[in-house]
Design an enzyme around this catalytic site. Structure first.
Site, PDB file in Angstrom:
ATOM      1  N   CYS A  26       0.834  -1.202   0.000  1.00  0.00           N
ATOM      2  CA  CYS A  26       0.000   0.000   0.000  1.00  0.00           C
ATOM      3  C   CYS A  26       0.872   1.256   0.000  1.00  0.00           C
ATOM      4  O   CYS A  26       1.579   1.521   0.979  1.00  0.00           O
ATOM      5  CB  CYS A  26      -0.921  -0.069   1.218  1.00  0.00           C
ATOM      6  SG  CYS A  26      -1.589   1.486   1.792  1.00  0.00           S
ATOM      7  N   CYS A  56       0.249   3.832   2.725  1.00  0.00           N
ATOM      8  CA  CYS A  56       0.736   3.316   4.022  1.00  0.00           C
ATOM      9  C   CYS A  56       2.217   3.614   4.181  1.00  0.00           C
ATOM     10  O   CYS A  56       2.674   3.982   5.262  1.00  0.00           O
ATOM     11  CB  CYS A  56       0.534   1.811   4.128  1.00  0.00           C
ATOM     12  SG  CYS A  56      -1.185   1.290   4.072  1.00  0.00           S
TER      13      CYS A  56
END
Ligand SMILES: [Zn+2]
Length: 142
Positions: free
Chosen positions: A70, A73
């Site tokens: 991600c 993230c």
């Protein structure tokens, strides 16, 4: 709040760490003696240790649910680490949604990163998406 928790990446023992001592030296696992790799004051934990920390913590516990694939993230990570150093009254944790799928679905995590604030073991609020360190601070209610 002068201590935090860190899970050993090698033996998965949960270690309680005195924050003041962190400034002077790298903490070692009380069980196997390996270095505990904290980033800022953020500890990556598995489900079992997450539950133990939730039940023991006296103050706020904040958790970043994330995954390695991600992008947001990964850009959130350094801000989250910075926030952990600026808000030492809170315990900062990370849970990998890829390896800890059951707890992630238990909390209904859909979009990541997802940051959840717990007090006395109960969810207070959550925020989806990456935040700046300042936004994390206001999320914590400081
Ligand atoms: Zn260990």
């Amino acid at each position: 709040m002068n201590s935090t928790f860190s899970e050993c990446l090698d033996c998965h023992t949960l270690n309680k760490i005195n924050i003041e001592k962190l400034i002077h030296k790298t903490p070692l696992c009380g069980h196997c003696g390996k270095e505990l790799k904290l980033k800022g004051l953020v500890s990556e934990v598995g489900t079992d240790n997450f539950k133990i920390i939730l039940s023991k913590a006296q103050g706020p516990v904040v958790v970043d649910f994330w995954a390695s694939w991600c992008g947001p993230c990964r850009s959130y990570a350094p801000e989250y680490e910075k926030a952990s150093l600026q808000n030492k009254h809170a315990i900062f944790l990370k849970i990998n949604t890829e390896t800890e799928q059951e707890i992630s679905s238990q909390f209904g995590i859909r979009g990541i990163p997802c940051t959840i604030l717990f007090m006395n073991g109960k969810e207070i609020k959550r925020q989806s998406g990456a935040m700046s360190a300042d936004q994390v601070r206001s999320f914590l209610g400081n």
